[in-house]
Design a protein around this motif. Structure first.
Motif, short mmCIF file in Angstrom:
data_model
loop_
_atom_site.label_atom_id
_atom_site.label_comp_id
_atom_site.label_asym_id
_atom_site.label_seq_id
_atom_site.Cartn_x
_atom_site.Cartn_y
_atom_site.Cartn_z
N ASP A 32 -33.87 4.22 -27.39
CA ASP A 32 -34.17 5.19 -27.04
C ASP A 32 -35.70 5.49 -26.36
N LEU A 33 -35.87 6.14 -25.45
CA LEU A 33 -37.31 6.56 -25.58
C LEU A 33 -37.95 7.35 -26.80
N ARG A 34 -39.33 7.24 -27.01
CA ARG A 34 -39.33 8.37 -27.99
C ARG A 34 -40.62 9.46 -26.90
N LYS A 35 -40.27 10.38 -27.63
CA LYS A 35 -40.67 11.44 -27.11
C LYS A 35 -41.98 10.97 -27.27
N GLU A 36 -43.00 12.33 -25.89
CA GLU A 36 -44.21 11.78 -26.59
C GLU A 36 -44.87 12.89 -27.43
N GLY A 37 -45.79 12.37 -27.85
CA GLY A 37 -46.70 13.10 -29.53
C GLY A 37 -45.40 13.58 -30.38
N ALA A 38 -44.40 13.10 -30.00
CA ALA A 38 -43.78 12.92 -31.66
C ALA A 38 -43.75 12.01 -32.71
N GLN A 39 -44.23 11.90 -34.35
CA GLN A 39 -44.63 11.97 -35.33
C GLN A 39 -43.47 10.78 -35.86
N HIS A 40 -42.38 11.33 -35.23
CA HIS A 40 -41.00 10.80 -36.12
C HIS A 40 -40.13 10.87 -34.64
N PHE A 41 -38.95 9.93 -35.45
CA PHE A 41 -37.40 9.15 -34.51
C PHE A 41 -36.80 10.68 -34.56
N HIS A 42 -37.14 11.05 -33.23
CA HIS A 42 -35.45 12.06 -33.09
C HIS A 42 -34.34 12.59 -34.22
N HIS A 43 -33.38 12.74 -34.66
CA HIS A 43 -32.31 12.87 -34.63
C HIS A 43 -30.74 13.38 -34.10
N HIS A 44 -29.20 12.17 -34.39
CA HIS A 44 -28.59 12.92 -33.59
C HIS A 44 -27.62 13.14 -34.40
N LEU A 45 -26.63 13.87 -33.58
CA LEU A 45 -25.02 14.00 -33.57
C LEU A 45 -24.33 13.71 -33.24
N ILE A 46 -23.64 13.14 -33.83
CA ILE A 46 -22.50 11.77 -33.41
C ILE A 46 -21.11 12.18 -33.10
N CYS A 47 -20.29 12.87 -32.38
CA CYS A 47 -18.75 13.31 -32.24
C CYS A 47 -17.92 11.35 -32.63
N ILE A 48 -17.61 11.85 -33.78
CA ILE A 48 -16.35 10.67 -34.14
C ILE A 48 -15.15 10.95 -32.84
N ARG B 190 -35.54 7.90 -39.57
CA ARG B 190 -33.42 8.38 -38.63
C ARG B 190 -32.55 8.89 -39.23
N LEU B 191 -32.27 10.16 -39.27
CA LEU B 191 -31.06 10.92 -39.85
C LEU B 191 -30.10 10.98 -37.97
N THR B 192 -28.82 10.46 -38.62
CA THR B 192 -27.65 10.54 -37.80
C THR B 192 -26.37 11.54 -38.67
N PHE B 193 -26.34 12.27 -37.99
CA PHE B 193 -25.19 12.90 -38.60
C PHE B 193 -23.88 12.97 -37.49
N HIS B 194 -22.93 12.57 -38.44
CA HIS B 194 -21.51 12.12 -37.43
C HIS B 194 -19.76 13.01 -38.50
N GLY B 195 -19.84 13.60 -37.26
CA GLY B 195 -18.67 14.83 -37.11
C GLY B 195 -18.24 15.38 -36.20
N VAL B 196 -17.75 16.54 -36.32
CA VAL B 196 -16.71 16.63 -34.39
C VAL B 196 -17.82 17.79 -33.95
N CYS B 197 -17.99 17.19 -32.84
CA CYS B 197 -18.68 18.44 -32.01
C CYS B 197 -18.18 19.34 -31.34
N LYS B 198 -18.48 21.19 -31.27
CA LYS B 198 -18.19 22.09 -30.81
C LYS B 198 -16.63 22.09 -29.76
N LEU B 199 -16.88 20.82 -28.61
CA LEU B 199 -16.61 20.86 -27.75
C LEU B 199 -15.08 20.77 -28.24
N CYS B 200 -15.02 19.49 -29.27
CA CYS B 200 -14.15 18.96 -29.80
C CYS B 200 -12.98 19.74 -30.70
#
Length: 152
Positions: free
Chosen positions: A85-101, A133-143
């Motif tokens: 995952d490319l780091r966003k320019e100017g970002a001080q931290h890694f971005h977060h993710h929402l992962i649909c199970i 790093r922060l990753t949330f695992h759950g169910v997306c709005k489409l599912c």
């Protein structure tokens, strides 16, 4: 895209590396597929289309070098596959993710949600934070919308 490539070239130069043609084509593939969370093998297949003589080991070494230089981040979404995952320019931290199970979709959160948590950890644990790093695992709005599915 050219400005980002130039900045990556500068980062390599500062670390005493060059932006070789193989590294440049790898960076271009990452930029062209920035929202795709490609695995090393995915990157290799896309690079090979543009630069047929490149080897998998060269792509792996390039990805590891870019990771060491904080140009990109290696992430794992719990499926045993490292993705880049490319780091966003100017970002001080890694971005977060929402992962649909259910469907496996990955959504990015660009906003830094952990500023207050970092302050507490730094103060209470006397811990100097470099990144998080922060990753949330759950169910997306489409599912969730399919057949009234609201649970895992």
């Amino acid at each position: 895209m050219e400005k980002r490539i130039e900045r990556i070239k500068e980062a390599l130069h500062e670390a005493r590396y060059k932006l070789t043609p193989q590294r440049e084509v790898t960076v271009r593939v990452l930029l062209e597929n920035e929202s795709s969370h490609l695995s090393a093998e995915d990157v290799f297949m896309k690079v090979k289309d543009k630069y047929p003589e490149i080897g998998l080991a060269t792509v792996y070494r390039t990805l590891e070098l870019l990771n060491e230089l904080n140009v990109l981040d290696k992430v794992n979404f719990g499926d045993g596959v490292s993705r880049y995952d490319l780091r966003k320019e100017g970002a001080q931290h890694f971005h977060h993710h929402l992962i649909c199970i259910h469907c496996g979709s990955v959504e990015e959160i660009e906003e830094d949600l952990l500023t207050d948590v970092e302050k507490i950890v730094t103060r209470d644990f006397e811990f100097d934070i470099i990144d998080h790093r922060l990753t949330f695992h759950g169910v997306c709005k489409l599912c969730k919308g399919k057949e009234g599915n609201t649970d895992a």
